[in-house]
Design an enzyme around this catalytic site. Structure first.
Site, mmCIF file in Angstrom:
data_model
loop_
_atom_site.group_PDB
_atom_site.id
_atom_site.type_symbol
_atom_site.label_atom_id
_atom_site.label_comp_id
_atom_site.label_asym_id
_atom_site.label_seq_id
_atom_site.Cartn_x
_atom_site.Cartn_y
_atom_site.Cartn_z
ATOM 1 N N TYR A 138 -34.282 43.261 96.817
ATOM 2 C CA TYR A 138 -33.100 42.493 96.450
ATOM 3 C C TYR A 138 -33.195 42.081 94.976
ATOM 4 O O TYR A 138 -34.236 41.610 94.524
ATOM 5 C CB TYR A 138 -33.016 41.249 97.324
ATOM 6 C CG TYR A 138 -31.835 40.376 97.005
ATOM 7 C CD1 TYR A 138 -30.549 40.798 97.322
ATOM 8 C CD2 TYR A 138 -32.003 39.154 96.371
ATOM 9 C CE1 TYR A 138 -29.459 40.006 97.032
ATOM 10 C CE2 TYR A 138 -30.915 38.359 96.076
ATOM 11 C CZ TYR A 138 -29.648 38.790 96.410
ATOM 12 O OH TYR A 138 -28.567 38.004 96.103
ATOM 13 N N HIS A 195 -37.810 34.564 94.583
ATOM 14 C CA HIS A 195 -36.968 34.611 95.774
ATOM 15 C C HIS A 195 -37.692 34.209 97.055
ATOM 16 O O HIS A 195 -37.578 34.878 98.087
ATOM 17 C CB HIS A 195 -36.304 35.994 95.931
ATOM 18 C CG HIS A 195 -34.849 35.871 96.226
ATOM 19 N ND1 HIS A 195 -34.357 35.907 97.496
ATOM 20 C CD2 HIS A 195 -33.795 35.662 95.419
ATOM 21 C CE1 HIS A 195 -33.050 35.734 97.451
ATOM 22 N NE2 HIS A 195 -32.687 35.576 96.203
ATOM 23 N N GLU A 234 -38.772 31.139 89.179
ATOM 24 C CA GLU A 234 -37.840 30.523 90.130
ATOM 25 C C GLU A 234 -38.267 30.769 91.575
ATOM 26 O O GLU A 234 -38.753 31.863 91.897
ATOM 27 C CB GLU A 234 -36.464 31.155 89.879
ATOM 28 C CG GLU A 234 -35.405 30.762 90.866
ATOM 29 C CD GLU A 234 -34.126 31.548 90.639
ATOM 30 O OE1 GLU A 234 -33.972 32.184 89.568
ATOM 31 O OE2 GLU A 234 -33.287 31.543 91.536
ATOM 32 N N TRP A 254 -37.062 36.974 101.952
ATOM 33 C CA TRP A 254 -36.614 38.057 101.053
ATOM 34 C C TRP A 254 -36.228 37.506 99.698
ATOM 35 O O TRP A 254 -35.754 38.171 98.840
ATOM 36 C CB TRP A 254 -35.443 38.814 101.676
ATOM 37 C CG TRP A 254 -34.291 37.950 101.980
ATOM 38 C CD1 TRP A 254 -34.084 37.187 103.107
ATOM 39 C CD2 TRP A 254 -33.139 37.708 101.161
ATOM 40 N NE1 TRP A 254 -32.902 36.504 103.019
ATOM 41 C CE2 TRP A 254 -32.304 36.817 101.826
ATOM 42 C CE3 TRP A 254 -32.746 38.194 99.909
ATOM 43 C CZ2 TRP A 254 -31.099 36.357 101.291
ATOM 44 C CZ3 TRP A 254 -31.560 37.750 99.378
ATOM 45 C CH2 TRP A 254 -30.729 36.836 100.062
HETATM 46 C C1 GCO Z 1 -30.144 34.059 91.990
HETATM 47 C C2 GCO Z 1 -30.214 34.385 93.414
HETATM 48 C C3 GCO Z 1 -29.051 34.947 94.106
HETATM 49 C C4 GCO Z 1 -29.011 34.565 95.581
HETATM 50 C C5 GCO Z 1 -27.653 34.720 96.147
HETATM 51 C C6 GCO Z 1 -27.595 34.311 97.597
HETATM 52 O O1 GCO Z 1 -29.156 34.392 91.365
HETATM 53 O O2 GCO Z 1 -31.083 33.457 91.538
HETATM 54 O O3 GCO Z 1 -31.390 34.174 94.055
HETATM 55 O O4 GCO Z 1 -28.963 36.316 93.924
HETATM 56 O O5 GCO Z 1 -29.916 35.277 96.340
HETATM 57 O O6 GCO Z 1 -26.793 33.990 95.373
HETATM 58 O O7 GCO Z 1 -26.307 34.088 97.988
HETATM 59 MG MG MG Z 2 -32.555 32.818 92.828
#
Ligand code: GCO
Ligand code: MG
Length: 412
Positions: free
Chosen positions: A159, A222, A246, A412
């Protein structure tokens, strides 16, 4: 000023969005974003069944009182569905307040504290050459800070990696505009934390060698790591001077951040799935994070986000509001106004919406020299074209999920 009409609009131009539109007896309209990626209809129903009947006939000028009423009277506090619903009401009322006053929202919040908001974009690539191309494209588009996400040898789809998803899903680069894939079932991706921890420092080394030491670089873990794995990653990335790391752990167990903090000086950002100041309270007070990743849409609106940031200011914690494409243009505008007004702004995430989304939501923000500005239209500065919105009915969509090689479901 009485709320005469409250409409819940679900539209799916490039992806699903839930918007609340309030109209007053004086003819002012206000918009609020209530989009909860992959669970949109739960919020739409909460709004239409449980909030709209309470709003019609009430005083549109009483923003704080309306927020407290919706939060406390339901008895069932917090949670993403409730807080996204309350957020939409709060944003719409601030929009109306601004229009009634003839001022952009940031003026009502105290005026601008800076010329604009430094924003980062998402560069990604399965291999280094693609990643470098993606960084160059973002620099050409004016980004002055960049998030780096990379493929990991041996993993098919991760992702956040646009090109990889295009390979995996028949040439469709779904990530940029469609993180929640349309379909009856969520897409399955694979994961291996050891392989990731081994690979990522080399990626950052290569990016620094190619693009130099100055550009602020960010990375999103994530929620995939355990505390000790996150500590190890933070430490191994120290030579590459990240602006932030993050969501290094899921943060449901907030104690975990203490362990991470003991081991690394890499700045930490967290909270895109947090709902209220209570989720941030201890992390801010104990100085376990450096950036608040909350979004105006998921934190209950402008009113509580501003309060959270004022509290964070006491501890020198700054903003890093969540700005993926599932925050609608309305939510993005609202948090741009907050970011412009507060003193402790840090960085704004900014992913461009798709062309159809920009047709449905007419926006007045600007993006110049790496800085976002919400513009000077009264209120939020976004109008919804309801005819355009009506062309795109809701489509079921799910975020992906992860399994390890042995079949275990993983974060994930
Ligand atoms: C980010 C993210 C997003 C989220 C998504 C879930 O931009 O830091 O982690 O990609 O996963 O907004 O709805
Ligand atoms: Mg994020």
């Amino acid at each position: 000023m009485i709320i005469e009409k409250a409409e819940v609009i679900v539209t799916s131009p490039d992806r699903n969005f839930v918007t609340l539109k309030l109209t007053t007896d004086e003819g002012h309209t206000g918009l609020g974003d209530a989009t909860l990626n992959g669970r949109e209809l739960a919020v739409a129903t909460y709004l239409s069944e449980h909030i709209v009947p309470l709003l019609v006939g009430s005083d549109a000028s009483r923003i704080e009182d309306t927020w407290q009423f919706l939060y406390r009277s339901s008895y069932w506090r917090r949670g993403p569905v409730t807080m996204a619903s309350i957020a939409a009401v709060d944003m719409a009322l601030w929009d109306i307040k601004g229009k009634a006053a003839g001022m952009p929202l940031y003026q009502l919040l105290g005026g601008a504290s800076r010329r604009g908001l430094t924003a980062y974009g998402h560069a990604s690539g399965k291999e280094l050459p693609e990643l470098f191309d993606s960084v160059r494209e973002h620099l050409d588009e004016g980004y002055r800070a960049i998030r780096i996400q990379s493929g990991v040898p041996g993993l098919k789809a991760i992702y956040g990696i646009a090109s990889q998803s295009a390979d995996t899903f028949g040439g469709e680069a779904r990530y940029d505009h469609e993180p929640a894939r349309r379909g009856e079932k969520p897409v399955e991706e694979d994961w291996d934390t050891r392989a990731y921890l081994k690979h990522l420092p080399g990626v950052f080394e290569a990016v620094r060698n190619e693009f130099g030491p100055d550009i602020p670089l960010l990375h999103d873990g994530h929620h995939r790591m355990t505390p000790i794995q996150a500590a190890k990653l933070g430490k191994s990335l120290e030579p590459y001077d990240l602006f932030w790391l993050e969501d290094c752990t899921p943060a449901e167990n907030q104690e975990a951040l203490k362990l991470v903090r003991q081991h690394t000086t890499t700045p930490l950002a967290i909270g895109e799935i947090f709902n209220t100041v209570w989720d941030f309270k201890d992390l801010i007070r104990d100085q376990l994070i450096d950036y608040v990743r909350g979004a105006v849409t998921h934190m209950g609106g402008v009113t509580p986000l501003k309060k959270t940031m004022d509290y964070a200011a006491l501890y020198q914690v700054k903003s890093g509001f969540h700005g993926p494409t599932d925050i609608s243009p309305v939510g993005m505008a609202a948090q741009m106004h907050v970011g412009l007004a507060i003193h402790n702004f840090g960085m704004q995430e900014y992913m461009r919406h798709g062309a159809k989304t920009d047709e449905v939501f007419r926006q007045s923000f600007t993006w110049t020299d790496g800085l976002l500005h919400p513009g000077d239209q009264p209120g939020l500065g976004v109008e919804l074209d309801q005819d355009e919105a009506g062309k795109y009915p809701y489509e079921r969509a799910y975020l992906p999920y992860n399994r390890l090689a042995d079949g275990t479901v993983h974060d994930w």
